[in-house]
Structure formats: structure tokens, C-alpha cells
Design a protein around this motif. Sequence first.
Motif, PDB file in Angstrom:
ATOM      1  N   GLU A 194       0.832  -1.207   0.000  1.00  0.00           N
ATOM      2  CA  GLU A 194       0.000   0.000   0.000  1.00  0.00           C
ATOM      3  C   GLU A 194       0.861   1.250   0.000  1.00  0.00           C
ATOM      4  N   GLU A 195       1.972   1.208   0.739  1.00  0.00           N
ATOM      5  CA  GLU A 195       2.876   2.362   0.784  1.00  0.00           C
ATOM      6  C   GLU A 195       3.480   2.630  -0.595  1.00  0.00           C
ATOM      7  N   ILE A 196       3.865   1.571  -1.306  1.00  0.00           N
ATOM      8  CA  ILE A 196       4.437   1.737  -2.639  1.00  0.00           C
ATOM      9  C   ILE A 196       3.390   2.269  -3.611  1.00  0.00           C
ATOM     10  N   GLU A 197       2.150   1.835  -3.476  1.00  0.00           N
ATOM     11  CA  GLU A 197       1.081   2.343  -4.337  1.00  0.00           C
ATOM     12  C   GLU A 197       0.888   3.846  -4.135  1.00  0.00           C
ATOM     13  N   ILE A 198       1.020   4.308  -2.890  1.00  0.00           N
ATOM     14  CA  ILE A 198       0.910   5.744  -2.607  1.00  0.00           C
ATOM     15  C   ILE A 198       2.065   6.492  -3.259  1.00  0.00           C
ATOM     16  N   GLN A 199       3.274   5.917  -3.186  1.00  0.00           N
ATOM     17  CA  GLN A 199       4.432   6.525  -3.838  1.00  0.00           C
ATOM     18  C   GLN A 199       4.226   6.581  -5.352  1.00  0.00           C
ATOM     19  N   ASN A 200       3.643   5.515  -5.891  1.00  0.00           N
ATOM     20  CA  ASN A 200       3.381   5.450  -7.325  1.00  0.00           C
ATOM     21  C   ASN A 200       2.434   6.572  -7.760  1.00  0.00           C
ATOM     22  N   LEU A 201       1.382   6.774  -7.005  1.00  0.00           N
ATOM     23  CA  LEU A 201       0.407   7.807  -7.331  1.00  0.00           C
ATOM     24  C   LEU A 201       1.043   9.189  -7.273  1.00  0.00           C
ATOM     25  N   ARG A 202       1.877   9.416  -6.274  1.00  0.00           N
ATOM     26  CA  ARG A 202       2.552  10.716  -6.147  1.00  0.00           C
ATOM     27  C   ARG A 202       3.499  10.941  -7.330  1.00  0.00           C
ATOM     28  N   LYS A 203       4.282   9.918  -7.664  1.00  0.00           N
ATOM     29  CA  LYS A 203       5.220  10.050  -8.770  1.00  0.00           C
ATOM     30  C   LYS A 203       4.491  10.231 -10.097  1.00  0.00           C
ATOM     31  N   LEU A 204       3.391   9.521 -10.275  1.00  0.00           N
ATOM     32  CA  LEU A 204       2.628   9.649 -11.510  1.00  0.00           C
ATOM     33  C   LEU A 204       2.084  11.067 -11.663  1.00  0.00           C
ATOM     34  N   ARG A 205       1.611  11.652 -10.579  1.00  0.00           N
ATOM     35  CA  ARG A 205       1.123  13.035 -10.627  1.00  0.00           C
ATOM     36  C   ARG A 205       2.241  13.986 -11.035  1.00  0.00           C
ATOM     37  N   GLU A 206       3.461  13.737 -10.540  1.00  0.00           N
ATOM     38  CA  GLU A 206       4.598  14.577 -10.916  1.00  0.00           C
ATOM     39  C   GLU A 206       4.922  14.423 -12.397  1.00  0.00           C
ATOM     40  N   LEU A 207       4.873  13.188 -12.898  1.00  0.00           N
ATOM     41  CA  LEU A 207       5.152  12.950 -14.314  1.00  0.00           C
ATOM     42  C   LEU A 207       4.113  13.625 -15.203  1.00  0.00           C
ATOM     43  N   ILE A 208       2.858  13.526 -14.803  1.00  0.00           N
ATOM     44  CA  ILE A 208       1.781  14.147 -15.584  1.00  0.00           C
ATOM     45  C   ILE A 208       1.936  15.661 -15.592  1.00  0.00           C
ATOM     46  N   LEU A 209       2.263  16.239 -14.442  1.00  0.00           N
ATOM     47  CA  LEU A 209       2.451  17.686 -14.380  1.00  0.00           C
ATOM     48  C   LEU A 209       3.626  18.109 -15.262  1.00  0.00           C
ATOM     49  N   SER A 210       4.730  17.380 -15.187  1.00  0.00           N
ATOM     50  CA  SER A 210       5.894  17.708 -16.013  1.00  0.00           C
ATOM     51  C   SER A 210       5.544  17.653 -17.491  1.00  0.00           C
ATOM     52  N   GLN A 211       4.773  16.635 -17.874  1.00  0.00           N
ATOM     53  CA  GLN A 211       4.390  16.495 -19.275  1.00  0.00           C
ATOM     54  C   GLN A 211       3.458  17.631 -19.715  1.00  0.00           C
TER      55      GLN A 211
END
Length: 273
Positions: free
Chosen positions: A188-205
Motif C-alpha cells: 500500500e505504501e508503494i502504491e501511494i508513492q506510485n500515485l505521487r510520482k505519476l502526478r509529478e510525471l503528468i504535471l511535467s508532461q
Amino acid sequence: MAIITISRELAAMGDETAHELAKLLNYRFVDKLSLEERIKSYGVADRKFEKYDERKPSLFASLSQDRDDYLHYLKTAIFAEAGSGNCVFIGRGAGAVFRNIPGVLSVFLVAPGEIRNERVKSYFHCDDRRARQIIEQSDQNRVGFHRYFFDIDWRSPDNYHLTLNTGYLSPAACAELIKNLLEKLISEEIEIQNLRKLRELILSQRVVHHILYEKEIPIHFLESSSSENAVTLYGVASSQALVEAAVSSAREVPPVADVRSEIQVVQEYSVMP
């Protein structure tokens, strides 16, 4: 949230395994058609990018603006699909796009040459010689595609969490094995990290898209990284005025709160259109 990417040799039961896995996990299945539809929704004709689809571009194509547009829209579509929730990607370099991202499980499917040959013969209704040609061309295209766009060795086990041989394992068996590994690796902790990182990638894009495709500011090799709504820009510009315009444009993208520039200024810099 979790993401599974499946890379596969031709005739290694990739689509069949991905379908089985998506059904088993109740994840969304994302394939070539899904990404093409997503790209078309941005107002881009998919025919424009056919020459790059899982193949190394020709010399002329590799020097064209279409090449950069292809990678930009491919990544944008992949991030958008991932942002919709748990999903299984098949091909299209998704494993490379999400390389080293927490909450992403990457799988490579292979099969013995003789088995691939028989499957291709059956599918294309061709003889041994033609089947070998089809397999060789497919392998060359996928090796070239991943090397050119992502600078990775497509076949290297270093790029995957798991490699499965579908010459001996059915798609259903592969799906079960992948599911078991997912449950052991993705907490569950890794899934939360994944969601945070994905949001950063989407914002960068989104920042890159706004600067290059909406504001049409010519920053060459533009890339962006973000952390907690702070964005850093990288690339090459021909003047400081263009750098300042890019920084100002990046600030227009919500929820960007701070922008830092690492864009280099090179006078009279130009690339082939």
C-alpha cells in the motif's frame, strides 16, 4: 495504485497474457488501440506516427520533428491512461517510460524460436522461411525502437522484474504468476508513492506540452521534472528571452508554484525541421 507493463517477443502470447491478467486483477487493459484513440483525442492523426510504432525510425524520420512529436504524445497518452487507475500496458515502450517508478511491475514474455516460428506460420498462413523473416524483422524493429527512443536493451533482463517463457506456460498460468509477484512486491505504501510520482510525471508532461505545443516556444530537447509543484526545465534555447518565455509559460500551468530553469542558451542553435 499499481501499473503492470508487458513487453513481448512476437508470438510470445503477449496480448493473450495481458488480457488474462487484466481480467484476473480487474485492471484496465491498455494496448496500441487504446493509446491511438487517446492520441487522436488530442487532435493528432495517428497516421502521422505510423513510421515510429515499435520500430526504429529511418535516418530521415529520425531527424524530423515528427519524431519528437511522436515521443511526446506517446508519453502523454501513457501517463493519461495510467492516471485513470490500475492498468496493464502491452508494448509501446510503457516499461521504458515507467522505468524505476515505484508501483510499476515490468514483465517480459519470450518463447523458443521453433515455437514462435510455428505460431507465426499458423497466424500468417506462411511457410518456414517467411515466418523466420517476419520474426527477425519484428525483433529488429523492437530492439531499434527501444534503443533509439529510450536507450535501453529491449531484451536485457535488467529492465524487467520477471521474464516468463510462454513456450511452457499458458497465458492463464503467466497471469497467475504475475499476480502473485504483484502481491508480494507492491505494498500500500508503494502504491501511494506510485500515485505521487505519476502526478509529478503528468504535471511535467503538461508543462512541456504547454510550452512547446500551446505557446510554441522553440526550446530544443525540452524536458521537465517536478516535485511538490516545483518544476525544473531542461533544454537548449537560442536566446535568454526564449528561456524567460518558457519559465513564464510554465508558471501558467496549475498547480505549478515555482519554476527553475536549467535551459542552456546556445546562440544560433537550430535543428532540422
